[in-house]
Design a protein around this motif. Structure first.
Motif, PDB file in Angstrom:
ATOM      1  N   ASN A 211     -13.265  -0.585  -2.401  1.00  0.00           N
ATOM      2  CA  ASN A 211     -13.478  -1.315  -1.117  1.00  0.00           C
ATOM      3  C   ASN A 211     -12.635  -0.794   0.011  1.00  0.00           C
ATOM      4  N   ALA A 212     -12.771  -1.123   1.156  1.00  0.00           N
ATOM      5  CA  ALA A 212     -11.876  -0.458   2.380  1.00  0.00           C
ATOM      6  C   ALA A 212     -12.011  -1.564   3.398  1.00  0.00           C
ATOM      7  N   ARG A 213     -11.048  -1.487   4.202  1.00  0.00           N
ATOM      8  CA  ARG A 213     -11.057  -2.366   5.705  1.00  0.00           C
ATOM      9  C   ARG A 213     -10.033  -1.454   6.546  1.00  0.00           C
ATOM     10  N   LEU A 214     -10.821  -1.363   7.650  1.00  0.00           N
ATOM     11  CA  LEU A 214      -9.804  -0.810   8.602  1.00  0.00           C
ATOM     12  C   LEU A 214      -9.792  -1.655  10.015  1.00  0.00           C
ATOM     13  N   ALA A 215      -8.587  -1.950  10.347  1.00  0.00           N
ATOM     14  CA  ALA A 215      -8.306  -2.962  11.568  1.00  0.00           C
ATOM     15  C   ALA A 215      -7.452  -2.181  12.489  1.00  0.00           C
ATOM     16  N   TYR A 216      -7.692  -2.775  13.706  1.00  0.00           N
ATOM     17  CA  TYR A 216      -7.011  -2.164  14.933  1.00  0.00           C
ATOM     18  C   TYR A 216      -6.730  -3.157  15.719  1.00  0.00           C
ATOM     19  N   ALA A 242      -2.045  -0.653  17.175  1.00  0.00           N
ATOM     20  CA  ALA A 242      -1.844  -0.751  15.658  1.00  0.00           C
ATOM     21  C   ALA A 242      -2.974  -0.171  15.092  1.00  0.00           C
ATOM     22  N   ILE A 243      -2.756   0.172  13.897  1.00  0.00           N
ATOM     23  CA  ILE A 243      -3.922   0.527  13.033  1.00  0.00           C
ATOM     24  C   ILE A 243      -3.613   0.357  11.594  1.00  0.00           C
ATOM     25  N   ARG A 244      -4.595  -0.101  10.600  1.00  0.00           N
ATOM     26  CA  ARG A 244      -4.327  -0.093   9.179  1.00  0.00           C
ATOM     27  C   ARG A 244      -5.541   0.147   8.528  1.00  0.00           C
ATOM     28  N   LEU A 245      -5.282   0.866   7.414  1.00  0.00           N
ATOM     29  CA  LEU A 245      -6.435   0.896   6.533  1.00  0.00           C
ATOM     30  C   LEU A 245      -5.962   0.933   5.141  1.00  0.00           C
ATOM     31  N   ASN A 264       1.928   1.986  14.144  1.00  0.00           N
ATOM     32  CA  ASN A 264       1.874   1.451  15.616  1.00  0.00           C
ATOM     33  C   ASN A 264       2.656   1.991  16.516  1.00  0.00           C
ATOM     34  N   TYR A 265       2.396   1.924  17.769  1.00  0.00           N
ATOM     35  CA  TYR A 265       3.210   2.584  18.902  1.00  0.00           C
ATOM     36  C   TYR A 265       3.508   1.453  19.768  1.00  0.00           C
ATOM     37  N   ASP A 266       4.545   1.722  20.521  1.00  0.00           N
ATOM     38  CA  ASP A 266       4.746   0.637  21.718  1.00  0.00           C
ATOM     39  C   ASP A 266       5.313   1.460  22.829  1.00  0.00           C
ATOM     40  N   ARG A 267       4.832   1.489  24.073  1.00  0.00           N
ATOM     41  CA  ARG A 267       4.977   2.108  25.277  1.00  0.00           C
ATOM     42  C   ARG A 267       5.093   1.319  26.308  1.00  0.00           C
ATOM     43  N   LEU A 316       5.793   3.436  14.377  1.00  0.00           N
ATOM     44  CA  LEU A 316       6.223   3.306  12.930  1.00  0.00           C
ATOM     45  C   LEU A 316       5.098   3.799  12.272  1.00  0.00           C
ATOM     46  N   TYR A 317       5.201   4.285  11.104  1.00  0.00           N
ATOM     47  CA  TYR A 317       4.182   4.595  10.129  1.00  0.00           C
ATOM     48  C   TYR A 317       4.648   4.005   8.877  1.00  0.00           C
ATOM     49  N   GLN A 318       3.688   3.560   8.022  1.00  0.00           N
ATOM     50  CA  GLN A 318       4.107   3.357   6.722  1.00  0.00           C
ATOM     51  C   GLN A 318       2.851   3.645   5.848  1.00  0.00           C
ATOM     52  N   THR A 319       3.113   4.059   4.397  1.00  0.00           N
ATOM     53  CA  THR A 319       2.140   4.288   3.579  1.00  0.00           C
ATOM     54  C   THR A 319       2.547   3.282   2.148  1.00  0.00           C
ATOM     55  N   VAL A 320       1.952   2.633   1.761  1.00  0.00           N
ATOM     56  CA  VAL A 320       2.248   1.917   0.437  1.00  0.00           C
ATOM     57  C   VAL A 320       1.243   2.026  -0.576  1.00  0.00           C
ATOM     58  N   LEU A 321       1.559   2.554  -1.869  1.00  0.00           N
ATOM     59  CA  LEU A 321       0.770   2.674  -2.953  1.00  0.00           C
ATOM     60  C   LEU A 321       1.204   1.710  -4.058  1.00  0.00           C
ATOM     61  N   ARG A 322       0.195   0.662  -4.394  1.00  0.00           N
ATOM     62  CA  ARG A 322       0.513  -0.328  -5.278  1.00  0.00           C
ATOM     63  C   ARG A 322      -0.419  -0.104  -6.431  1.00  0.00           C
ATOM     64  N   ALA A 323      -0.097   0.016  -7.606  1.00  0.00           N
ATOM     65  CA  ALA A 323      -0.869  -0.070  -8.772  1.00  0.00           C
ATOM     66  C   ALA A 323      -0.587  -1.116  -9.612  1.00  0.00           C
ATOM     67  N   GLU A 324      -1.241  -1.890 -10.238  1.00  0.00           N
ATOM     68  CA  GLU A 324      -1.117  -2.940 -10.918  1.00  0.00           C
ATOM     69  C   GLU A 324      -2.136  -2.749 -12.517  1.00  0.00           C
ATOM     70  N   TYR A 325      -1.456  -2.456 -13.776  1.00  0.00           N
ATOM     71  CA  TYR A 325      -2.013  -2.252 -14.818  1.00  0.00           C
ATOM     72  C   TYR A 325      -1.699  -3.409 -15.753  1.00  0.00           C
ATOM     73  N   SER A 326      -2.929  -4.076 -16.249  1.00  0.00           N
ATOM     74  CA  SER A 326      -2.891  -5.004 -17.350  1.00  0.00           C
ATOM     75  C   SER A 326      -2.681  -4.399 -18.742  1.00  0.00           C
TER      76      SER A 326
END
Length: 783
Positions: A211-216, A242-245, A264-267, A316-326
């Motif tokens: 599943n994916a979601r793109l917001a701006y 700003a943008i987020r995937l 995101n950017y701010d000018r 700013l740029y950010q990349t977060v990788l989250r893994a959850e293993y039961s």
């Protein structure tokens, strides 16, 4: 419209009606975590105040089951009140204050705990996270509120689970998650200054497991400051986006992998300060016009001298990788890998006048890599919840503060000082936390974290290039060298370092580059008890200790013996409270009392030198704060929700002898209040919702906030006073079953002229005003 689509939309409006009547759309905040998002019982009794699931203890819980002061606000509520970034949280969080430091950087405080300094590359007292991934410095927080599901603001030290630099509390922003169903929408807002905002989203299932979601979002135009005496330009126009995937991948029942890529950017043009009163350093050389410069009478008044650009260059740029293993039904392993790169460039017209007197241009950059790995689960018949883990963070920072002292009376006209430093901070920690239900109604909680930190600084303060500053410092160097029996030197050159080697038993007073480091370690901990004497009534007591990392000074270091860092500060919190749901959950009352024992409080001050007052960082050995938090929600009749929240606060500096501004005289700080620590902050809101037709809902609301008098610096000097103010906001709107909605709103209805901060601009004391009355219209559509 097809009959099937109409039925879907009618179900949607029915659900929206229940949610709004229950208080989710018109309300501004859910005090102490009492949520207004409906659960399965909402249809049975829509007037009940519903719960929300939150994660301040890194697991899903009802907020009313957590023994801590928590404020939760949903994304829809933030939109209703046009809270679009961290700076506006005072509208929804009592005890929260936001201001700007001397270099224009953000200062975020909870319950009066803040680090008020000109350094941008300094650890904060309030940590901010995006779904548990840190944004380690306050200048990085500008685009955090994009496409928000909800935010969780937790007051008090959060060091055991969220690490150091959260002595005041933490803010965790939870974005809206991708879903398998297709969803899309957009919203447009325009206000009376011509500012245009647009945000939107699209998402859905890409495959059975993805599943994916793109917001701006984007905000443009809207100059609101204008010249009032001899200024050259209008100011305040917006240019930011700003943008987020978000991508969730579930390859098996045991594994969930989530990717968060955002930027995101701010000018925009930075809001510029206003003159408050002259503080000329040398009347013989000062511009006489500063002594008679008219004081503004309106928030929009702002004079800017010709040639000055107020444009920010933030990104700013950010990349977060989250893994959850039961691992099994009772245990899971969670990994969070976080990469952040941020930059800020902040220009400041230091005198706040149309005269070219002095300006500051501050650049900060940071590249952060952090990793958290934790094991958490349940045991002993689900009576035990535990978390064990470790984390590592590596920050590479650069900060440059260029001071263009064009006609500053204390130096030769045209002097330029260039402070250029590289810093590094590395921290590693191990932590554990456990909640154990020893009796059906009694749960004990305990946790600890050990953290080891290394911080380093390299660089120097330098002449800006024309030789004015290096010539002055070179003259003093030769005087000192002569007194020490050393020959004259010509080592001070245009553009070169001017930091004097004045440390050690045999200083040579030659230019030197600072190269220092320090190591610190600490043990954060917490212990408490939660007692639920009924399902809807909780009593709790909590003792916790947190730390904020030490800081190296990196502004205007003329002598390297002033390069003394402030050591880590320590805050021990004693808190007790109650969370009560009464009258069949039509009334909730949450209250808490807290006492802070504050050791080695960090602050920025001055010391006397042969060059005048020099800005340094110091630790105050002992201070304390105490107060009460109170939140009330009531639903007296169907459709009407009343809310109120307040923080009563008393802060006090312990025994400490320092110096007044520019070190003109010794000053005893004992008994003075903390900076940005008003004795009372309050939020209030009333919302009413009712169906207008079968397919249209009407919503009206009034809300606002109150902030008592406070000070922008220690010592309670009149020039640092921030007078009390109250703001009132109105809103009215409709929502349709066909997916569209509309709202008209007014913020600062009375057009109150109020100040959020004040600071020294060299030859002028300046102040920064809050926004004037703003009227807007918002239109939205969900597909």
């Amino acid at each position: 419209m097809s009959q099937g689509k109409s039925m879907v939309q009618r179900r949607k409006i029915a659900t929206s009606a229940l949610a709004i009547i229950a208080g989710t759309s018109g309300a501004f905040v859910i005090p102490q975590g009492h949520a207004a998002e409906p659960d399965s019982s909402a249809a049975a009794n829509p007037d009940q105040i519903q719960e929300i699931i939150v994660t301040p203890e890194k697991r899903e819980q009802k907020a009313s089951d957590i023994g801590a002061t928590i404020t939760v606000a949903t994304g829809s509520q933030l939109k209703e009140l046009h809270v679009t970034d961290v700076s506006q949280l005072a509208t929804v969080v009592p005890g929260f204050t936001f201001a700007y430091g001397q270099s224009g950087g953000p200062l975020i405080a909870l319950r009066g705990i803040v680090f008020n300094s000109s350094e941008l590359a300094a650890a904060p007292t309030v940590s901010l996270y995006t779904n548990e991934a840190p944004l380690p410095y306050s200048f990085m927080t500008g685009g955090a509120f994009l496409d928000v599901d909800h935010i969780e603001v937790v007051k008090g030290p959060q060091g055991t689970l969220f690490g150091q630099n959260s002595t005041a509390g933490s803010i965790n922003v939870i974005p809206k998650k991708p879903t398998a169903e297709f969803a899309a929408g957009t919203e447009v807002t325009v206000n009376n200054f011509g500012q245009l905002e647009n945000d939107g989203y699209i998402g859905g299932g890409l495959s059975p497991t993805v599943n994916a979601r793109l917001a701006y979002s984007t905000t443009q135009f809207g100059s609101w400051q204008h010249p009032y005496f001899i200024g050259a330009y209008d100011n305040g126009t917006s240019n930011k986006g700003a943008i987020r995937l978000l991508v969730d991948w579930t390859p098996s029942d045991n594994l969930i992998v989530s990717l968060n890529v955002n930027g995101n950017y701010d000018r925009s043009q930075q809001e510029q300060p206003q003159p408050r009163f002259p503080t000329v350093q040398n009347p013989a050389t000062a511009n006489p016009g500063l002594l008679t410069y008219p004081i503004p009478t309106d928030a929009r008044d702002a004079d800017i001298y010709p040639g000055f650009s107020a444009e920010l260059h933030n990104q700013l740029y950010q990349t977060v990788l989250r893994a959850e293993y039961s691992l099994n039904d009772d245990m899971k392993l969670i990994s969070i890998t976080n990469f952040v790169g941020g930059q800020a460039f902040i220009p400041e017209n230091l005198s706040g006048t149309g005269f070219p007197t002095a300006a500051s241009f501050t650049t900060a950059r940071d590249h952060t890599v952090s990793q958290e790995l934790r094991l958490q689960g349940t045991g002993i018949d689900d009576r035990l919840n535990y978390i064990v883990g470790g984390n590592f963070e590596d920050d590479h920072l650069y900060e440059n503060n260029l001071q263009d002292l064009i006609n500053y009376s204390g130096l030769t006209p045209g002097s330029v000082l260039n402070n250029d430093y590289r810093l590094q901070a590395r921290a590693g920690g191990v932590f554990a936390n456990a909640d154990y239900q020893i009796l059906p109604d009694l749960t004990l909680t305990a946790g600890a974290r050990y953290t080891l930190t290394t911080e380093a600084i390299q660089g120097c303060s330098a002449d800006g290039g024309n030789g004015n500053v290096s010539s002055l410092i070179g003259t003093y160097s030769n005087i000192f060298r002569g007194l020490a029996g050393l020959p004259p030197t010509n080592a001070f050159v245009p553009g070169g370092c001017i930091t004097l080697n004045a440390a050690g038993p045999h200083p040579d007073y030659l230019p030197v580059s600072v190269d220092n480091s320090m190591n610190e370690h600490n043990l954060s901990w917490r212990a408490g008890a939660n007692y639920k004497f009924t399902q809807d009534m909780l009593l709790y007591a909590l003792i916790s200790r947190g730390y904020k990392a030490g800081v190296w000074p990196d502004t205007s270091i003329i002598a390297n013996n002033a390069t003394v860092p402030v050591r880590q500060e320590e805050l021990t919190s004693y808190e007790a409270g109650a969370k009560l749901a009464l009258l069949d959950r039509k009334l909730t009352v949450d209250g808490s009392f807290f006492y802070y024992d504050y050791a080695n409080k960090q602050f920025s001050t001055y010391i006397p030198t042969v060059f005048g007052g020099a800005n340094i960082l110091k630790n105050i050995p002992n201070s304390n704060a105490n107060g009460v938090d109170l939140d009330v929600v009531a639903r007296p009749v169907t459709g009407l929700t009343l809310r109120g929240g307040a923080t009563f606060l008393h802060t006090q500096i312990g025994e400490f002898l320092g110096y007044s501004h520019n070190a003109a005289a010794a000053e005893q700080y004992k008994g003075s209040a903390f900076s940005f620590a008003p004795k009372l902050t309050a939020t209030f809101d009333a919302s009413y919702s009712m169906p207008l037709t079968d397919e249209i809902l009407g919503i009206v609301g009034v809300g606002g906030s109150y902030t008592a008098r406070t000070w922008a610096d220690l010592g309670e000097a009149p020039g640092n006073s921030i007078p009390q103010y109250m703001l009132v906001n109105l809103r009215a709107g409709v929502e349709s079953a066909n997916g569209w909605r509309a709202q008209v709103w007014v913020q600062n209805l009375a057009n109150k002229y109020y100040i959020v901060t004040t600071s020294s601009g060299g030859d002028e004391q300046t102040m920064t005003a809050g926004l004037p009355r703003t009227v807007g219209v918002t239109l939205g559509y969900d597909f």
